[in-house]
Design an enzyme around this catalytic site. Sequence first.
Site, PDB file in Angstrom:
ATOM      1  N   GLU A 107     111.365 -18.257  13.100  1.00 46.98           N
ATOM      2  CA  GLU A 107     110.412 -17.397  13.801  1.00 46.98           C
ATOM      3  C   GLU A 107     109.095 -17.304  13.031  1.00 46.98           C
ATOM      4  O   GLU A 107     108.009 -17.412  13.603  1.00 46.98           O
ATOM      5  CB  GLU A 107     110.979 -15.984  13.983  1.00 46.98           C
ATOM      6  CG  GLU A 107     112.255 -15.926  14.801  1.00 46.98           C
ATOM      7  CD  GLU A 107     113.523 -15.986  13.943  1.00 46.98           C
ATOM      8  OE1 GLU A 107     113.573 -16.794  12.988  1.00 46.98           O
ATOM      9  OE2 GLU A 107     114.458 -15.224  14.234  1.00 46.98           O
TER      10      GLU A 107
ATOM     11  N   CYS B 153     115.896 -11.618  12.077  1.00 45.45           N
ATOM     12  CA  CYS B 153     116.115 -10.779  10.896  1.00 45.45           C
ATOM     13  C   CYS B 153     114.987  -9.755  10.777  1.00 45.45           C
ATOM     14  O   CYS B 153     113.967  -9.829  11.468  1.00 45.45           O
ATOM     15  CB  CYS B 153     116.217 -11.630   9.636  1.00 45.45           C
ATOM     16  SG  CYS B 153     114.631 -12.212   8.991  1.00 45.45           S
TER      17      CYS B 153
END
Length: 134
Positions: free
Chosen positions: A58, A87
């Site tokens: 990401e 996360c």
Amino acid sequence: MKNNNHDDLIREAVIIREKAHAPYSRFRVGAALKGKSGKIFLGVNVESSSYGLSVCAERNAVAAAVANGEKSFEAIAVSSLGGVSPCGACRQVLWDVCGDIPVIMIDENGAVTRQMKMSELLPAAFEEKNLAHE
Ligand SMILES: [Zn+2]
């Protein structure tokens, strides 16, 4: 007609996941981030033998978008085994750079496991406006 079903993002995230560099965890992740320009920016997780230096898919997608001058964003799709959620570190960076975009979590085959807005994934976020200057 505007396409809001994100099929393009899902497909790109699944395909790019194959290129992840994950020799230690063997947990490959692919991310596809769509800018308001319509361009899609891709990222994979890149692990280091010094584990703490590893960077998630990401955040690598965000870096690619920023380096290409994209300023505003539509959505991100994240492909992993089982379709897990980003996360905490990635949630913070996505919030800071992309704002309240939808996050589409998909498994290794492109099946959507969950879709949530960033404000749901990171409620009460720390953000730029909290940075007081002395
Ligand atoms: Zn992450």
